[in-house]
Design an enzyme around this catalytic site. Structure first.
Site, PDB file in Angstrom:
ATOM      1  N   GLU A 135      -8.277  41.830  21.344  1.00 47.17           N
ATOM      2  CA  GLU A 135      -9.180  42.618  20.502  1.00 47.17           C
ATOM      3  C   GLU A 135     -10.534  42.937  21.135  1.00 47.17           C
ATOM      4  O   GLU A 135     -11.584  42.701  20.538  1.00 47.17           O
ATOM      5  CB  GLU A 135      -9.369  41.904  19.145  1.00 47.17           C
ATOM      6  CG  GLU A 135      -8.036  41.679  18.445  1.00 47.17           C
ATOM      7  CD  GLU A 135      -8.158  41.030  17.055  1.00 47.17           C
ATOM      8  OE1 GLU A 135      -9.251  40.547  16.721  1.00 47.17           O
ATOM      9  OE2 GLU A 135      -7.154  41.027  16.327  1.00 47.17           O
ATOM     10  N   ASN A 176      -4.611  43.164  24.431  1.00 42.58           N
ATOM     11  CA  ASN A 176      -3.960  43.242  23.126  1.00 42.58           C
ATOM     12  C   ASN A 176      -4.972  43.680  22.071  1.00 42.58           C
ATOM     13  O   ASN A 176      -6.093  43.192  22.051  1.00 42.58           O
ATOM     14  CB  ASN A 176      -3.435  41.832  22.789  1.00 42.58           C
ATOM     15  CG  ASN A 176      -2.508  41.787  21.592  1.00 42.58           C
ATOM     16  OD1 ASN A 176      -1.594  42.604  21.485  1.00 42.58           O
ATOM     17  ND2 ASN A 176      -2.723  40.838  20.689  1.00 42.58           N
ATOM     18  N   HIS A 212      -0.379  45.302  12.875  1.00 47.30           N
ATOM     19  CA  HIS A 212      -0.589  44.750  11.526  1.00 47.30           C
ATOM     20  C   HIS A 212      -0.813  45.936  10.601  1.00 47.30           C
ATOM     21  O   HIS A 212      -1.869  46.561  10.635  1.00 47.30           O
ATOM     22  CB  HIS A 212      -1.832  43.852  11.490  1.00 47.30           C
ATOM     23  CG  HIS A 212      -1.659  42.567  12.230  1.00 47.30           C
ATOM     24  ND1 HIS A 212      -0.804  41.575  11.789  1.00 47.30           N
ATOM     25  CD2 HIS A 212      -2.218  42.092  13.366  1.00 47.30           C
ATOM     26  CE1 HIS A 212      -0.855  40.545  12.627  1.00 47.30           C
ATOM     27  NE2 HIS A 212      -1.708  40.843  13.596  1.00 47.30           N
ATOM     28  N   GLU A 248       2.399  41.912  17.115  1.00 47.69           N
ATOM     29  CA  GLU A 248       2.082  41.132  15.905  1.00 47.69           C
ATOM     30  C   GLU A 248       2.484  41.859  14.632  1.00 47.69           C
ATOM     31  O   GLU A 248       1.748  41.858  13.640  1.00 47.69           O
ATOM     32  CB  GLU A 248       0.569  40.833  15.851  1.00 47.69           C
ATOM     33  CG  GLU A 248       0.011  40.233  17.130  1.00 47.69           C
ATOM     34  CD  GLU A 248      -1.429  39.747  17.028  1.00 47.69           C
ATOM     35  OE1 GLU A 248      -1.987  39.729  15.915  1.00 47.69           O
ATOM     36  OE2 GLU A 248      -1.983  39.382  18.080  1.00 47.69           O
ATOM     37  N   ASP A 250       3.453  43.078  11.135  1.00 47.34           N
ATOM     38  CA  ASP A 250       3.762  42.745   9.751  1.00 47.34           C
ATOM     39  C   ASP A 250       3.345  43.926   8.882  1.00 47.34           C
ATOM     40  O   ASP A 250       2.559  44.769   9.323  1.00 47.34           O
ATOM     41  CB  ASP A 250       3.153  41.412   9.274  1.00 47.34           C
ATOM     42  CG  ASP A 250       1.664  41.244   9.533  1.00 47.34           C
ATOM     43  OD1 ASP A 250       0.943  42.256   9.678  1.00 47.34           O
ATOM     44  OD2 ASP A 250       1.196  40.086   9.579  1.00 47.34           O
TER      45      ASP A 250
END
Ligand code: XIL
Length: 332
Positions: A135, A176, A212, A248, A250
């Protein structure tokens, strides 16, 4: 488990030569037999959810506790799964002794070097890919403030990759981020950053797109990218010669209207679209979920609301999202 699934996600992924993974945590692994079973059965890549972050790893100066991370690594190896090491540098979950001292740039560089070498040497040869920097981009497109940025300056990123490459020359090194899945300011910044790093000869192997997502409105979360945007974005990173990991994923359904059945179908469609588009890109090497069962998702805690963002429900039953991933892999 539904017996109509003769294959597992990992067996289908293997045919397509892509890894399919989930973030896992030590506590669940320790205490929950069903968790271990489904994790090993369905996935061939394991990301450490919290156990390799600087704070949890080194709550006191000059001391590292590798115990919990090692248990995850041992589990993965016993089940023929690869490991994604998450993460060497981040603006969050750092130890207080790091952020509450007034280190100079020189001291911070020493700490950075020591951290990278200590952690990567410990797991040398065992971790297939590392999120070296997590990030780094601010939502406005600039570099995100962190202990590393304000103490060292923007070149902390290049130092980190160079040292990571020295510490374990065989590990795949990733940058990332989230909100960089579609086309836009933030993803342009990430693109320009990695392009510049490559131009300077920095050893970086790939880009991780967190994924996400939230279908309805949820302040801090990203909307699903359009199929077109995602496809084009993946293409431009691949054109730089970089590998792509979805790292990641979701999909929040909180605040959605409609019956639970409809909500789960919408969620399934998002999973299916993302995986289908990603699989079309030959540089897609891994597709990772942030957990796999709603039982331990981080989302309810992070948003303060109940949710069901993952492909398995709380009782390890596959949801429509699981069928969607299964279909996407089968079709690829
Ligand atoms: C999250 C974990 O899932 C939580 O358990 C923890 O409390 C906070 O961090 N992006 C990342 C991950 O890169 O490290 C975050 O993981 C989720 C968002």
């Amino acid at each position: 488990m539904d017996t109509t699934h003769i294959a597992s996600l990992r067996s289908l992924a293997k045919k397509r030569d892509v890894l399919i993974g989930a973030a896992a945590n030590w506590r669940a692994l320790r205490t929950d037999y069903a968790y271990r079973e489904v994790l090993a059965q369905e996935f061939d890549l394991l990301t450490t959810e919290n156990e390799l972050k600087f704070g949890p790893l080194s709550p006191r100066p000059n001391a590292y506790d590798f115990g919990p991370a090692e248990e995850l690594v041992d589990f993965a190896q016993a089940n023929d799964m690869k490991i994604r090491g998450h993460t060497l540098l981040w603006h969050k979950m750092n130890p207080d002794w790091l952020t509450e001292n007034n280190f100079t740039r020189h001291q911070a560089l020493e700490l950075l070097h020591k951290h990278i070498f200590t952690v990567m040497a410990y797991f040398r040869g065992e971790v297939y890919a590392w999120d070296v920097v997590n990030e780094p981009i601010h939502d406005n497109g600039g570099l995100r403030d962190s202990f590393w940025l304000h103490t060292i300056g923007p070149d902390y990123i290049e130092y980190a990759f160079r040292w990571a490459n020295q510490a374990d020359p065989n590990a795949r090194l990733f940058i990332n981020d989230y909100g960089t899945e579609d086309l836009g300011t933030k993803s342009d910044s990430l693109y320009n950053l990695v392009k510049d790093l490559l131009r300077r000869g920095t050893p970086i192997n790939g880009v991780g797109l967190q994924m996400h997502l939230s279908i309805a409105d949820s302040q801090d979360f990203v909307k699903p990218p359009t199929v077109q945007d995602l496809e084009e974005n993946l293409r431009r990173f691949a054109d730089l010669g970089l590998e792509i990991h979805i790292t990641e994923m979701d999909v929040q359904i909180q605040n959605l209207s409609g019956s639970m059945e409809e909500q789960l179908e919408r969620q399934a469609r998002v999973y299916e679209d993302v995986l289908t588009v990603a699989l079309r890109n030959p540089q897609l090497k891994a597709f990772v979920l942030w957990g796999f069962t709603d039982r331990y998702s981080w989302i309810p805690k992070a948003t303060g609301r109940p949710d069901a963002p993952l492909p398995f429900d709380e009782y390890y039953q596959p949801k429509p999202a699981y069928e969607a991933l299964y279909r996407a892999l089968q079709a690829a």
